[in-house]
Design an enzyme around this catalytic site. Structure first.
Site, PDB file in Angstrom:
ATOM      1  N   ASP A  73      10.862  -6.935  -1.389  1.00  0.00           N
ATOM      2  CA  ASP A  73      11.398  -6.608  -0.076  1.00  0.00           C
ATOM      3  C   ASP A  73      12.716  -5.913  -0.345  1.00  0.00           C
ATOM      4  OD1 ASP A  73      11.103  -6.541   2.728  1.00  0.00           O
ATOM      5  OD2 ASP A  73      12.675  -8.041   2.923  1.00  0.00           O
TER       6      ASP A  73
ATOM      7  N   ASN B 226       0.840  -1.200   0.000  1.00  0.00           N
ATOM      8  CA  ASN B 226       0.000   0.000   0.000  1.00  0.00           C
ATOM      9  C   ASN B 226       0.875   1.251   0.000  1.00  0.00           C
ATOM     10  OD1 ASN B 226      -2.726  -0.971  -0.037  1.00  0.00           O
ATOM     11  ND2 ASN B 226      -2.395  -1.762   2.036  1.00  0.00           N
TER      12      ASN B 226
ATOM     13  N   HIS C 212      17.751   0.751  -6.960  1.00  0.00           N
ATOM     14  CA  HIS C 212      17.775  -0.703  -6.772  1.00  0.00           C
ATOM     15  C   HIS C 212      16.468  -1.330  -7.252  1.00  0.00           C
ATOM     16  CE1 HIS C 212      16.139   1.426  -3.400  1.00  0.00           C
ATOM     17  NE2 HIS C 212      15.743   0.340  -2.757  1.00  0.00           N
TER      18      HIS C 212
ATOM     19  N   LYS D 124       6.097   3.261  -3.812  1.00  0.00           N
ATOM     20  CA  LYS D 124       6.502   1.991  -4.415  1.00  0.00           C
ATOM     21  C   LYS D 124       5.551   1.610  -5.556  1.00  0.00           C
ATOM     22  CE  LYS D 124       7.847  -1.092  -1.407  1.00  0.00           C
ATOM     23  NZ  LYS D 124       7.856  -2.191  -0.402  1.00  0.00           N
TER      24      LYS D 124
END
Length: 201
Positions: free
Chosen positions: A71, A9, A182, A13
C-alpha cells in the site's frame, strides 16, 4: 518452484516488483494470472495495515503460495499528511490519476515551492505462511510542482519533484526511478530480509 502472488492487477506495479525480485527463484504472478477476483476493503489506518490486510485476504484463498501486497501513497506536509492512505481515491474515484492530481494542485494553490514538501511512502508485506510474514517500508522525499511535468510513470509521478535528479518522477527513466523510488527502497529492504532466509544468491 515456489509461487508468489502479487496482490495487484496494476501492471506498472507488477513490472517493478518482478524486476526487483528477479534474483530470486520464484514464480511471481499477478491476481489476474491466478484468476483471483477480489476487492479488499482498505479500511486500515496506516499503509502497513492496508498492505497486510490485502495480502492476508488473498493468502487465505491460496495457502500453498506466498503473497506480496503493498500500500503506497503520497503524504504532503502542508496538507497534514494528506492524501495519505486515500491517495488512490483522493478525488473520490479510485485510480483517477488526472482528478487526483487536479485536486492536489488546487489545494496547494498559492503555496510556495519550498513549503510543498512531500513524501512517497510504500509499505510492503510478504506473507510466507500462517505464522510468518515480512513487513518493510520505504520512503522518498521531494516537492510538489505547480503543474504536471513529464509523461512517464503514473499516479502523482508528474507532480513529484526529486531534487537529486532535478526532475519529476514522470521524467525519470525506469532504471532511474527503480533506483530511488519508495517502492524500490521497500523492495530492497524486502530482498535483504528474504536473503536472511537463504532465498537469494
Amino acid at each position: 518452484m515456489k509461487k508468489i502472488i502479487i496482490a495487484s492487477n496494476n501492471q506498472n506495479k507488477i513490472r517493478e516488483i518482478k524486476q526487483i525480485l528477479k534474483e530470486f527463484d520464484f514464480n511471481i504472478v499477478s491476481l489476474k494470472e491466478e484468476n483471483i477476483d477480489i476487492d479488499v476493503e482498505e479500511d486500515g489506518k496506516t499503509f502497513i495495515e492496508n498492505a497486510y490486510k490485502k495480502a492476508y485476504e488473498i493468502y487465505k484463498m491460496r495457502k500453498d503460495c506466498m503473497v506480496i501486497a503493498d500500500d503506497s501513497g503520497l503524504t504532503v506536509d502542508e496538507l497534514e499528511g494528506a492524501p495519505g492512505i486515500y491517495s488512490a481515491r483522493f478525488a473520490g474515484i479510485h485510480g483517477d490519476d488526472k482528478k487526483n492530481n487536479e485536486k492536489l494542485l488546487s489545494l496547494l494553490e498559492g503555496v510556495p515551492f519550498e513549503k510543498r514538501n512531500a513524501q512517497f511512502v510504500c509499505s510492503i508485506v510478504l506473507i510466507i505462511d500462517e505464522a510468518n510474514s515480512i513487513k518493510v517500508e520505504g520512503e522518498i522525499s521531494g516537492f510538489i510542482t505547480d503543474k504536471e511535468i513529464g509523461t512517464k510513470g503514473f499516479g502523482y509521478d508528474p507532480l513529484f519533484y526529486v531534487p537529486e535528479f532535478k526532475k519529476t518522477f514522470a521524467e525519470l527513466t525506469e532504471d532511474e526511478k527503480n533506483s530511488i523510488s519508495h517502492r524500490a527502497i521497500a523492495l530492497e529492504k524486502l530482498c535483504s530480509e528474504m536473503k536472511k532466509l537463504n532465498w537469494g544468491e
